[in-house]
Design an enzyme around this catalytic site. Structure first.
Site, PDB file in Angstrom:
ATOM      1  N   SER A 191       0.836  -1.210   0.000  1.00 26.08           N
ATOM      2  CA  SER A 191       0.000   0.000   0.000  1.00 26.08           C
ATOM      3  C   SER A 191       0.866   1.254   0.000  1.00 26.08           C
ATOM      4  O   SER A 191       2.008   1.236   0.444  1.00 26.08           O
ATOM      5  CB  SER A 191      -0.893   0.031   1.232  1.00 26.08           C
TER       6      SER A 191
HETATM    7  N1  SAH Z   1      -0.290  -4.770   4.196  1.00 25.36           N
HETATM    8  C1  SAH Z   1       0.376  -5.151   2.992  1.00 25.36           C
HETATM    9  C2  SAH Z   1      -0.477  -4.910   1.766  1.00 25.36           C
HETATM   10  C3  SAH Z   1      -1.030  -6.193   1.379  1.00 25.36           C
HETATM   11  S1  SAH Z   1      -1.969  -6.299  -0.097  1.00 25.36           S
HETATM   12  C4  SAH Z   1       1.709  -4.466   2.822  1.00 25.36           C
HETATM   13  O1  SAH Z   1       2.032  -3.568   3.637  1.00 25.36           O
HETATM   14  O2  SAH Z   1       2.461  -4.846   1.942  1.00 25.36           O
HETATM   15  C5  SAH Z   1      -3.173  -7.447   0.506  1.00 25.36           C
HETATM   16  C6  SAH Z   1      -2.655  -8.798   0.869  1.00 25.36           C
HETATM   17  O3  SAH Z   1      -3.773  -9.529   1.389  1.00 25.36           O
HETATM   18  C7  SAH Z   1      -2.123  -9.617  -0.301  1.00 25.36           C
HETATM   19  O4  SAH Z   1      -0.830 -10.040  -0.010  1.00 25.36           O
HETATM   20  C8  SAH Z   1      -3.088 -10.789  -0.387  1.00 25.36           C
HETATM   21  O5  SAH Z   1      -2.480 -11.996  -0.785  1.00 25.36           O
HETATM   22  C9  SAH Z   1      -3.610 -10.873   1.033  1.00 25.36           C
HETATM   23  N2  SAH Z   1      -4.886 -11.551   1.218  1.00 25.36           N
HETATM   24  C10 SAH Z   1      -5.996 -11.490   0.436  1.00 25.36           C
HETATM   25  N3  SAH Z   1      -6.980 -12.252   0.957  1.00 25.36           N
HETATM   26  C11 SAH Z   1      -6.483 -12.803   2.104  1.00 25.36           C
HETATM   27  C12 SAH Z   1      -7.006 -13.680   3.099  1.00 25.36           C
HETATM   28  N4  SAH Z   1      -8.252 -14.162   3.043  1.00 25.36           N
HETATM   29  N5  SAH Z   1      -6.215 -14.026   4.137  1.00 25.36           N
HETATM   30  C13 SAH Z   1      -4.936 -13.575   4.222  1.00 25.36           C
HETATM   31  N6  SAH Z   1      -4.396 -12.751   3.318  1.00 25.36           N
HETATM   32  C14 SAH Z   1      -5.147 -12.356   2.267  1.00 25.36           C
END
Ligand code: SAH
Length: 222
Positions: A62
């Protein structure tokens, strides 16, 4: 090599302070964690721009303002046990680990989780546990949580997460459609009643799972 310390200070000033982030602890945390270590090597020079960047597996880290805003709204203190859903790069996880007692983070993509674990270890953050599974079911073994942050966009808040929120707890989640969401804050009072408040418009990758969106590659409903 770019002067990352300088770029980081400039990010805090230009993209965070000047755009309304006020909490000094949040500003300190984003001024401390080396964001360049959480993006693919070839994108390191872009790590301090205020934009999301690809991190592999079709996912993104993000933009700094969103990380700061969500951290500020979550209103953490040093005693809190926090659950994060969507570890991704591990950057938000690292920020949370500076502000809370314990951080539990769940990621469904194994490759991303493994990389995040290495990065968090390299930083010496020992109050973080990352596991690979569908975070929409929460993490009942270590519940309840004082704070929960979901960093993927959901059609609605997964009920297990509300159930695993402690009385007095707060849960922040981007809620809405696949193309855009609003940061939505749930607050549980001492009696266990929950109130809901919507805030900033944001765009997150989808929360995929049992209580989220169906997996596009393996649709449950055709
Ligand atoms: N906070 C992160 C941004 C992550 S983007 C950062 O600072 O980099 C969102 C993430 O959520 C992705 O890696 C995706 O694989 C994960 N995601 C999506 N659905 C999910 C679920 N049900 N459980 C765990 N992770 C999930």
């Amino acid at each position: 090599m770019p002067d990352y310390d300088y770029l980081r200070r400039r990010m805090v000033d230009k993209h965070l302070k000047r755009r309304g982030i006020e909490d000094p602890r949040v500003l300190d945390a984003l001024g401390t964690i080396p964001r360049q270590d959480f993006v693919p090597g070839e994108l390191a020079a872009q790590a301090y721009g205020d934009h999301a960047l690809p991190i592999g597996a079709d996912q993104t880290i993000s933009q700094p303002w969103v990380v700061a805003r969500m951290t500020e709204v979550l209103d953490l203190d040093a005693e809190h046990s926090v659950l994060e859903i969507g570890t991704g790069s591990g950057y938000q996880t690292a920020i949370l680990s500076l502000l809370a007692r314990r951080v539990y983070s769940l990621e469904r993509v194994a490759e991303l989780a493994r990389r995040a674990i290495r990065r968090i270890r390299a930083l010496g953050r020992i109050n973080v546990k990352i596991q690979i599974f569908d975070g929409t079911v929460g993490w009942s073994e270590v519940a309840p949580f004082d704070r929960i942050m979901v960093t993927a966009g959901a059609p609605a808040v997964p009920k297990p997460l509300l159930d695993q929120l402690a009385p007095g707890g707060k849960l922040l989640i981007p809620e809405g459609g696949r193309e855009g969401q609003r940061l939505t804050l749930y607050v549980k009072n001492a009696k266990g009643q929950v109130s809901r408040q919507t805030g900033d418009a944001v765009t997150f990758v989808p929360l995929v799972g049992r209580h989220g969106w169906p997996d596009g590659k393996n649709p449950r409903n055709t």
